[in-house]
Write an enzyme that holds these catalytic residues in place. Sequence first.
Site, PDB file in Angstrom:
ATOM      1  N   GLU A  82       0.839  -1.191   0.000  1.00 25.04           N
ATOM      2  CA  GLU A  82       0.000   0.000   0.000  1.00 25.04           C
ATOM      3  C   GLU A  82       0.878   1.246   0.000  1.00 25.04           C
ATOM      4  O   GLU A  82       0.408   2.350   0.266  1.00 25.04           O
ATOM      5  CB  GLU A  82      -0.984   0.009   1.172  1.00 25.04           C
ATOM      6  CG  GLU A  82      -0.406  -0.009   2.551  1.00 25.04           C
ATOM      7  CD  GLU A  82      -1.502   0.081   3.610  1.00 25.04           C
ATOM      8  OE1 GLU A  82      -1.695   1.185   4.151  1.00 25.04           O
ATOM      9  OE2 GLU A  82      -2.160  -0.932   3.885  1.00 25.04           O
ATOM     10  N   CYS A 114      -2.974  -4.644   4.043  1.00 19.86           N
ATOM     11  CA  CYS A 114      -1.831  -5.445   4.497  1.00 19.86           C
ATOM     12  C   CYS A 114      -1.821  -6.890   4.009  1.00 19.86           C
ATOM     13  O   CYS A 114      -0.936  -7.659   4.396  1.00 19.86           O
ATOM     14  CB  CYS A 114      -1.776  -5.433   6.024  1.00 19.86           C
ATOM     15  SG  CYS A 114      -1.562  -3.795   6.732  1.00 19.86           S
ATOM     16  N   HIS A 238      -1.260 -11.952  10.834  1.00 23.06           N
ATOM     17  CA  HIS A 238      -0.953 -10.537  10.636  1.00 23.06           C
ATOM     18  C   HIS A 238      -0.770  -9.896  12.008  1.00 23.06           C
ATOM     19  O   HIS A 238      -1.411 -10.289  12.987  1.00 23.06           O
ATOM     20  CB  HIS A 238      -2.068  -9.832   9.860  1.00 23.06           C
ATOM     21  CG  HIS A 238      -1.764  -8.384   9.647  1.00 23.06           C
ATOM     22  ND1 HIS A 238      -0.604  -7.951   9.047  1.00 23.06           N
ATOM     23  CD2 HIS A 238      -2.447  -7.263  10.004  1.00 23.06           C
ATOM     24  CE1 HIS A 238      -0.589  -6.630   9.022  1.00 23.06           C
ATOM     25  NE2 HIS A 238      -1.696  -6.193   9.592  1.00 23.06           N
TER      26      HIS A 238
END
Length: 349
Positions: A82, A114, A238
């Site tokens: 990103e 992400c 994550h």
Amino acid sequence: MKEVGIVGYGSDLPKYRIKAEDIAGAWGKDAQAIKRGLIVNEKSVPGPDEDTATISVQAARRALSRAGINPKDIGAVYVGSESHPYAVKPTSGIVAEACGVSPDFTAADLEFACKAGTAGIQMCMGLVGSGMMEYAMAVGADTAQGAPGDALEYTAAAGGAAYIIGAKKEELIAKFNGTYSYTTDTPDFWRREHEHYPKHGGRFTGEPAYFKHVLNGAKGMMAKMDTTAKDYDYCVFHQPNGKFYITAAKQLGFTEEQYKYGLLTPYLGNTYSGAVPLGLSNILDHAKADDRIFVVSYGSGAGSDAFDITVTDRISEVVDKEITTEKLLESKKYVDYAVYLKYRGKIRM
């Protein structure tokens, strides 16, 4: 579909770090309370000559070194981020050219907050598994942004990892047993065109966003494979901060012994698209034949990609061909808040 897996992987991190104390001190905040709440002690800082493209190139070159293949045999290159350096000019083309892949290949830059890196891995799995190409490469990398004084300043970091996907059994260092994705429209984190920094929903980024998607992605993967946490040797999720990661791991039944190698945030910060790829690279650096790895990414907006992976005996042949993620973590130089502002271009007139 052919059985596909990882034939090479590589990671890259900036050398610079900033401690939570330096950020908190600049804003008159309680550093110890922030460190306890986030379980983040320091984060990586990209140098003035580093961006998503340079990080991706270095990670990709290391993946090629471990794979030991001709880069011209790679038929696709995807870079998920990103923080692509150009709004109009593909990072994937830069990476491929620098690695000697071009020009006979397809490429694209990916965005899904992400989880763009893991989305790229899934695309590579499909292309290689279908027989359309021999190898494909996916990179997840970011130089994440956080507004001065925002909570994101303590975590928004830089780094990335690259994976080369193939189908030749004798070349696989890890094979994919399955993958599963869970996606909704959840506005927890966003950045519009021309805005320098993202906005986020604060506490809304927790239960209805991160935890809903990571836990459902994980449960969907386990249901598909008919497994539980006890069937895996390692896991990685994550990690926007250490607290979310550990909470999710424990809720799914994983122990510290299973999640410790995947957890890099306390010493690195959140590398966004690079977070899960980097955590997985550290696990592979420590893994042995037949170890089973559980992987769940998360991207705001929102979605999760999950993977069930089994390591092969070839892992022992390739790990030491390149610098490990742990060594990259150990190689560091601290900067103060003023230098951090300069390097990140946050001083605006």
